[in-house]
Design a protein around this motif. Structure first.
Motif, PDB file in Angstrom:
ATOM      1  N   TYR A 101       0.848  -1.192   0.000  1.00  0.00           N
ATOM      2  CA  TYR A 101       0.000   0.000   0.000  1.00  0.00           C
ATOM      3  C   TYR A 101       0.887   1.247   0.000  1.00  0.00           C
ATOM      4  CZ  TYR A 101      -3.579   3.371   1.258  1.00  0.00           C
ATOM      5  OH  TYR A 101      -4.418   4.456   1.251  1.00  0.00           O
ATOM      6  N   GLY A 102       0.473   2.279  -0.724  1.00  0.00           N
ATOM      7  CA  GLY A 102       1.200   3.551  -0.732  1.00  0.00           C
ATOM      8  C   GLY A 102       2.554   3.463  -1.388  1.00  0.00           C
ATOM      9  N   ILE A 103       2.662   2.671  -2.451  1.00  0.00           N
ATOM     10  CA  ILE A 103       3.964   2.487  -3.103  1.00  0.00           C
ATOM     11  C   ILE A 103       4.412   3.731  -3.857  1.00  0.00           C
ATOM     12  CG2 ILE A 103       3.024   1.549  -5.260  1.00  0.00           C
ATOM     13  CD1 ILE A 103       5.339  -0.451  -5.257  1.00  0.00           C
ATOM     14  N   GLY A 104       3.466   4.552  -4.295  1.00  0.00           N
ATOM     15  CA  GLY A 104       3.811   5.747  -5.063  1.00  0.00           C
ATOM     16  C   GLY A 104       4.120   6.940  -4.166  1.00  0.00           C
ATOM     17  N   THR A 105       4.873   7.891  -4.685  1.00  0.00           N
ATOM     18  CA  THR A 105       5.176   9.137  -3.983  1.00  0.00           C
ATOM     19  C   THR A 105       4.856  10.302  -4.896  1.00  0.00           C
ATOM     20  OG1 THR A 105       6.949   8.121  -2.683  1.00  0.00           O
ATOM     21  CG2 THR A 105       6.927  10.520  -2.830  1.00  0.00           C
ATOM     22  N   GLY A 106       4.010  11.192  -4.421  1.00  0.00           N
ATOM     23  CA  GLY A 106       3.580  12.330  -5.210  1.00  0.00           C
ATOM     24  C   GLY A 106       4.642  13.411  -5.287  1.00  0.00           C
ATOM     25  N   PRO A 107       4.352  14.488  -6.020  1.00  0.00           N
ATOM     26  CA  PRO A 107       5.328  15.571  -6.168  1.00  0.00           C
ATOM     27  C   PRO A 107       5.501  16.359  -4.878  1.00  0.00           C
ATOM     28  CG  PRO A 107       3.246  16.163  -7.195  1.00  0.00           C
ATOM     29  CD  PRO A 107       3.112  14.733  -6.780  1.00  0.00           C
ATOM     30  N   SER A 108       6.688  16.891  -4.690  1.00  0.00           N
ATOM     31  CA  SER A 108       6.931  17.776  -3.554  1.00  0.00           C
ATOM     32  C   SER A 108       6.309  19.140  -3.822  1.00  0.00           C
ATOM     33  CB  SER A 108       8.427  17.915  -3.293  1.00  0.00           C
ATOM     34  OG  SER A 108       9.078  18.470  -4.427  1.00  0.00           O
ATOM     35  N   ASN A 109       6.067  19.879  -2.759  1.00  0.00           N
ATOM     36  CA  ASN A 109       5.468  21.210  -2.859  1.00  0.00           C
ATOM     37  C   ASN A 109       6.352  22.232  -2.171  1.00  0.00           C
ATOM     38  OD1 ASN A 109       2.189  19.782  -2.341  1.00  0.00           O
ATOM     39  ND2 ASN A 109       3.188  20.243  -4.255  1.00  0.00           N
ATOM     40  N   ALA A 110       6.470  23.404  -2.779  1.00  0.00           N
ATOM     41  CA  ALA A 110       7.228  24.507  -2.189  1.00  0.00           C
ATOM     42  C   ALA A 110       6.544  25.806  -2.560  1.00  0.00           C
ATOM     43  CB  ALA A 110       8.673  24.507  -2.673  1.00  0.00           C
ATOM     44  N   SER A 111       6.463  26.704  -1.601  1.00  0.00           N
ATOM     45  CA  SER A 111       5.789  27.972  -1.871  1.00  0.00           C
ATOM     46  C   SER A 111       6.401  29.077  -1.020  1.00  0.00           C
ATOM     47  CB  SER A 111       4.289  27.862  -1.575  1.00  0.00           C
ATOM     48  OG  SER A 111       3.619  29.067  -1.894  1.00  0.00           O
ATOM     49  N   LEU A 112       6.623  30.229  -1.648  1.00  0.00           N
ATOM     50  CA  LEU A 112       7.079  31.431  -0.952  1.00  0.00           C
ATOM     51  C   LEU A 112       5.980  32.474  -1.029  1.00  0.00           C
ATOM     52  CD1 LEU A 112       9.188  33.252   0.447  1.00  0.00           C
ATOM     53  CD2 LEU A 112      10.027  33.865  -1.842  1.00  0.00           C
ATOM     54  N   ASN A 113       5.441  32.827   0.112  1.00  0.00           N
ATOM     55  CA  ASN A 113       4.473  33.917   0.204  1.00  0.00           C
ATOM     56  C   ASN A 113       5.181  35.155   0.730  1.00  0.00           C
ATOM     57  OD1 ASN A 113       2.731  31.904  -0.510  1.00  0.00           O
ATOM     58  ND2 ASN A 113       1.536  31.942   1.384  1.00  0.00           N
ATOM     59  N   LEU A 114       4.774  36.317   0.250  1.00  0.00           N
ATOM     60  CA  LEU A 114       5.426  37.558   0.664  1.00  0.00           C
ATOM     61  C   LEU A 114       4.392  38.659   0.830  1.00  0.00           C
ATOM     62  CD1 LEU A 114       8.111  39.102   1.182  1.00  0.00           C
ATOM     63  CD2 LEU A 114       8.087  39.712  -1.252  1.00  0.00           C
ATOM     64  N   ARG A 115       4.510  39.378   1.942  1.00  0.00           N
ATOM     65  CA  ARG A 115       3.679  40.562   2.195  1.00  0.00           C
ATOM     66  C   ARG A 115       4.593  41.774   2.308  1.00  0.00           C
ATOM     67  NH1 ARG A 115      -1.481  39.511   4.593  1.00  0.00           N
ATOM     68  NH2 ARG A 115      -1.318  41.437   5.801  1.00  0.00           N
ATOM     69  N   VAL A 116       4.247  42.814   1.602  1.00  0.00           N
ATOM     70  CA  VAL A 116       4.970  44.092   1.662  1.00  0.00           C
ATOM     71  C   VAL A 116       3.972  45.155   2.083  1.00  0.00           C
ATOM     72  CG1 VAL A 116       6.368  45.772   0.429  1.00  0.00           C
ATOM     73  CG2 VAL A 116       6.505  43.345  -0.186  1.00  0.00           C
ATOM     74  N   SER A 117       4.253  45.859   3.163  1.00  0.00           N
ATOM     75  CA  SER A 117       3.282  46.830   3.672  1.00  0.00           C
ATOM     76  C   SER A 117       3.957  48.143   4.019  1.00  0.00           C
ATOM     77  CB  SER A 117       2.562  46.267   4.902  1.00  0.00           C
ATOM     78  OG  SER A 117       3.480  45.979   5.931  1.00  0.00           O
ATOM     79  N   LYS A 118       3.142  49.195   3.983  1.00  0.00           N
ATOM     80  CA  LYS A 118       3.589  50.544   4.305  1.00  0.00           C
ATOM     81  C   LYS A 118       2.462  51.265   5.025  1.00  0.00           C
ATOM     82  CE  LYS A 118       5.590  54.659   4.033  1.00  0.00           C
ATOM     83  NZ  LYS A 118       6.733  55.030   4.899  1.00  0.00           N
TER      84      LYS A 118
END
Length: 967
Positions: free
Chosen positions: A835-852
């Motif tokens: 069971y669970g022999i497959g491995t899905g794609p990895s995920n990466a995300s950069l969120n950015l907030r710029v405020s003034k």
């Protein structure tokens, strides 16, 4: 001479003995003062300053520790004035009288101060200590720290799930809002604090602390303060969805929210928040075309509009020095059109949904004595949900290829009334901090459904579809369309945090739980934890290194679906009441004609499908152990390492006990031929699953006046034979055959969150997260064991078979990265793949907030300016101070990114913000299609859904513009 000397010494000693008694009698024994500092809810307040002043003006100062405890020794008899202060709470003052040698206990109950807004730039010093609430990853996010997270409640919920880290077992984490389980995620503008993974082995909570989120809402302010916020996104700002290969239609999202708080009189304040969102989103269909299976697939965008409204007033009343009453109401409504469409589900599967909830919370905090505080809470949730299919033609499903026809769910209307009553006590006795109490919950549900009445055809492969040979046809005849049930659970707990000395704290507790509608009526949950400061410590300076360990039992109630989300799911027993063979008759025909003649349903060799609960059903049990080390590396830098081991027993799954047995099941080998169809499909809720989980969490945090960051890495390894209540074993007589990599076996997680003050008054908040790929199961799409499911796995075959049958459409052998797999393995004696022999794609995300922040209007005195980021915010406190975020490790420093208030000394503030999710435009894809016989096997058919990596819009990268006006 020597005799004379000895005589003089003896005379001196005798004189001393005669003189000493009056002197000793003149040395009056000293006394001491001790107790705990508590907030109105009974939660402890660490780092509060307690000043004891004698009649002569001499002062002695103490600071409460992580358990809220303080102690002042060496006090001469007499009258004393005791003052206590901490940020966000009204000053406390009282007088006490100490007799000679007396030890008195004075618990200090601080009232939430109707907040006086201040302009400040500060950075908290990071420390470690031995209190159980200060496990270094017991973090509190508040004030400007909240700016790191999204202003949208749904996105905020997903981000908190990522920050909490992996929870133990398949049941996920849990959310508490103002001390209550469940409820809708409030808008960020109404949140005072968010506490993550605090005191993980406390007996007060039913679920483990790792993955637990506590949210506290805001009270009013001493002056009228508030904010108005507008936030929007347009498809022109976003990058394309990589799954969509055709023209992308325009879409958008905008929301408006506001809040206002202020005093009613000197003993009462209010806070009101509103949130409204309108979204015109799209879902992407990527499926085989039923009208032309061998032609081009369907790849198109389909509109998916939705809206959400939240309205929540809160009233705080101080009824006396010892009584604080809080009333909070929330109205929530969410409407979605064309839900259920996307990936393999064609537009005819669309449904229209509406959720509406009214919540009333009442909390009364009573100081019963100088040693005991009683916190009584009551919550009522009125939840109404409906889901209506737009098409009532029969459903046609081809495994891994498409789902066409009408939606088999039909019409569902679920009405729930949920009641929760708590009575929690906090007490102090010497070096013991005690918490004990009871909780009662009741769910009253009435569920109406026409599901299944349209009928459903299930085809194993496209070849079978082209040959008009469905594996089965299932249709429901309803005799009673409404099922009703009342579920009840109760809990008692006792917790003692014993500060043995300045270096050692030992905590122990016991929790008892019960519920109706299952066989298991009595569950005892022991909890133990300890914290020991290594190295030399004189009690005046905080330790540099703290060793922590803990062990506990935790139970998962079999009531409603547990998820990190806040929607009230339909109780599981409702399904068993609907499909009990009397209220609904569910008929299954194996290998029918297509289409089925309605007359044939009555004459065919059919099997009834029903649901039941195992008569020996037991509450799911999680056994968790942890050991970790907190280390203060520098004044503003802390780090920790934690190891967690979890073992789950009595885990839930749904098993078809009517499926036929076969002799080779325990060997992991299919029989010589297809087993005969069952005479009855009895899908029984059982509690025989297991899992084993190991985690290593490494985290660190640095806080400086102009920048700060928090980071953690976790390694997670899990094996299980179930993925939750609705999981069905592939071989009914041997559920353990599915023991393998669980769906939540994500090995690597990495998060870093920062706050940076940059020139020209700008602030940057980057938030990066990475997850390695999750396991996925590889199946044949066929029902090889006649359990009326389509989750059978192929077998490993000789490589020569794939060479001899080079992947023709009719070949039973498929060459994959996992080896040569056989989709028709009867009589081969080949082993079933894990069971669970497959491995899905990895995920990466950069969120950015710029405020003034821009100041508007006349200048005002320091402390009277509008506060950027929200109006209101009553003081912090509770079980931890500071801000911050972190995973569910046993340790890690309290607090989060340091406060970077950019307030301007003007009467009004305008904050302009640009927010980007997945700034680097990384393709975060969903788990691949695991049906071996499907044309899209091994292909991701959508972007990652839900959680931190799920896109905020239909685009891969999204940019939001936001403006907040504060007054």
């Amino acid at each position: 001479m020597k005799k004379t000397k000895y005589l003089l010494v003896l005379i001196a000693l005798l004189a001393g003995v005669l003189i000493a008694p009056p002197v000793l009698l003149a040395q009056t024994p000293t006394g001491s003062l001790q107790g705990r500092v508590l907030d109105p809810s009974g939660a402890v307040i660490p780092q509060a300053q307690v000043i004891v002043t004698s009649a002569s003006g001499k002062t002695v100062t103490a600071v409460s520790d992580g358990t809220g405890s303080y102690q002042v020794r060496g006090l001469a008899p007499g009258d004393y004035t005791v003052n206590a202060t901490t940020a966000g709470f009204a000053p406390f003052s009282s007088t006490v009288t100490l007799a000679a040698g007396q030890t008195r206990t004075l618990n200090i109950a601080l009232q939430i101060e109707i907040e006086k807004q201040q302009v400040q730039v500060e950075a908290e010093a990071n420390t470690v200590d031995t209190s159980p609430d200060s496990n270094a990853n017991a973090v509190v996010l508040k004030g400007k720290d909240l700016d790191a997270l999204s202003d949208d409640p749904d996105e905020l919920e997903n981000q908190l799930q990522a920050l909490a880290g992996p929870a133990a077992g398949p049941n996920g984490g849990e959310v508490y809002i103002d001390g209550f389980t469940g409820g809708q995620m409030p808008p960020k503008s109404s949140i005072r604090e968010i506490r993550v993974n605090q005191n993980p082995f406390s007996a007060e909570f039913d679920r483990l602390g790792y993955g637990r989120i506590e949210i506290l809402t805001k009270p009013g302010t001493d002056k009228l303060h508030g904010q108005i916020e507008a936030r929007g996104n347009d498809s022109a700002f976003n990058s394309r969805n990589p799954i969509l290969q055709t023209t992308e239609p325009p879409y958008y999202s905008y929301n408006l929210q506001g809040s206002v708080g202020g005093p009613i009189n000197k003993n009462a304040s209010y806070f009101v928040s509103f949130f409204g969102r309108n979204t015109q989103n799209i879902n992407v269909v990527d499926a085989v075309d039923p009208a032309n299976p061998s032609g081009a697939p369907i790849n198109e965008a389909y509109p998916n509009p939705s809206s959400r409204i939240d309205f929540s007033p809160r009233l705080d009343l101080q009824l006396g020095q010892a009584n604080t009453l809080t009333l909070r109401y929330e109205f929530y409504r969410a409407v979605t059109t064309n839900a259920g469409v996307g990936q393999l589900a064609l537009p005819t599967q669309a449904t229209n949904t509406q959720s509406m909830e009214n919540t009333l919370q009442v909390s009364d905090s009573l100081v019963l004595s100088k040693k005991i505080v009683d916190d009584i809470r009551f919550q009522y949730r009125r939840f109404r949900y409906q889901n209506i299919a737009q098409n009532d033609t029969p459903t046609v499903s081809v495994q891994g290829a498409f789902v066409a026809g009408g939606n088999n769910g039909g019409v569902v209307r679920d009405n729930q009334d949920i009641f929760e009553l708590q009575n929690y006590f906090a007490a102090a006795e010497g070096n013991h901090s005690l918490n004990f109490g009871a909780r009662l919950r009741a769910y009253r549900d009435a569920d109406y459904t026409t599901g299944g009445t349209n009928g459903e055809y299930n085809f194993a492969t496209l070849d079978k579809y082209l040959q008009n040979q469905p594996r089965n046809y299932q249709v429901t005849e309803i005799h009673q369309d409404t099922a009703r049930a009342i579920l009840f659970d109760a809990a008692l707990f006792y917790q003692d945090d014993w500060k043995v000395n300045q270096r050692f704290t030992f905590s122990y507790g016991l929790r008892w739980e019960t519920q109706n509608r299952i066989h298991d009526k009595s569950d005892w949950a022991p909890r133990l934890s300890l914290a020991y400061a290594l190295g030399h410590s004189d009690g005046k300076q905080p330790p540099k290194t703290v060793l922590r360990a803990g062990y506990g039992w935790f139970y998962q109630r079999f009531t409603v679906p547990n998820s990190f989300g806040s929607n009230a799911g339909t109780p599981y027993v409702i399904q068993a009441i609907h499909q009990n063979g009397i209220n609904q008759t569910v008929t299954t025909i194996t290998n029918p004609t297509y289409p089925v003649n309605p007359v044939a349903v009555a004459n065919a060799n059919t099997a009834q499908t029903l649901y039941s609960v195992d008569p020996h059903f037991h509450a799911a049990t999680d056994l968790q152990a942890a050991v970790g080390v907190d280390r203060q590396l520098a004044k503003r830098i802390t780090a920790n390492v934690t190891y967690l081991y979890g073992r789950g027993v009595h885990q839930y799954f749904t098993n078809n006990i009517g499926a036929p047995d076969f002799a080779t099941a325990d060997l992991g080998i299919y029989p010589d031929e297809q087993p005969p169809p069952p005479e009855e499909n009895n899908l029984q809720y059982q509690s025989g699953g297991v899992y084993r989980q190991s985690q290593i969490i490494v985290s660190g945090r640095a806080t400086y006046p102009h920048f700060s960051f928090f980071t953690f890495y976790s390694y997670n390894a899990v094996k299980a034979d179930t993925n939750g209540v609705t999981y069905t074993p592939s071989v009914a007589q041997n559920p353990g055959l599915d023991y393998g990599r669980s769906s939540f076996d994500v090995h690597d997680r990495f998060v870093i969150l920062g706050n940076f003050a940059v020139p020209y008054g700008f602030a940057l908040t980057p938030f990066f997260a990475f997850n390695s790929g999750a396991p996925f199961n590889v199946t044949t799409g066929s029902d090889l064991t006649s359990n009326n499911q389509f989750n059978a796995r192929p077998t490993f075959s000789a490589p020569s078979n794939c060479v001899a049958s080079p992947g023709s459409p009719t070949s039973q052998y498929v060459s994959t990265r996992y080896g040569c797999l056989n989709t028709d393995p009867f009589g081969t004696n080949e082993k079933i793949i894990p069971y669970g022999i497959g491995t899905g794609p990895s995920n990466a995300s950069l969120n950015l907030r710029v405020s003034k922040v821009i100041g508007i209007g006349p200048k005002v005195e320091s402390g009277r300016a509008a506060r950027a980021g929200g109006g209101g915010g009553g003081g912090g406190g509770g079980r931890g101070e500071g801000g911050g975020i972190g995973p569910g490790g046993l340790s890690g420093s309290r607090g989060g990114p340091g406060r970077l208030d950019q307030n301007t000394s003007r009467r009004y503030n305008l904050t302009l913000t640009a927010c980007a999710t997945n700034l680097l435009n990384h393709q975060n894809l969903s788990s691949p299609n695991g049906v071996l016989t499907a044309p899209s096997f091994g292909k991701s058919l959508s972007l990652a859904g839900g959680g931190f990596f799920g896109p905020s819009t239909a685009g891969n990268r999204s940019v939001f513009l936001q403006a907040v006006f504060n007054f």
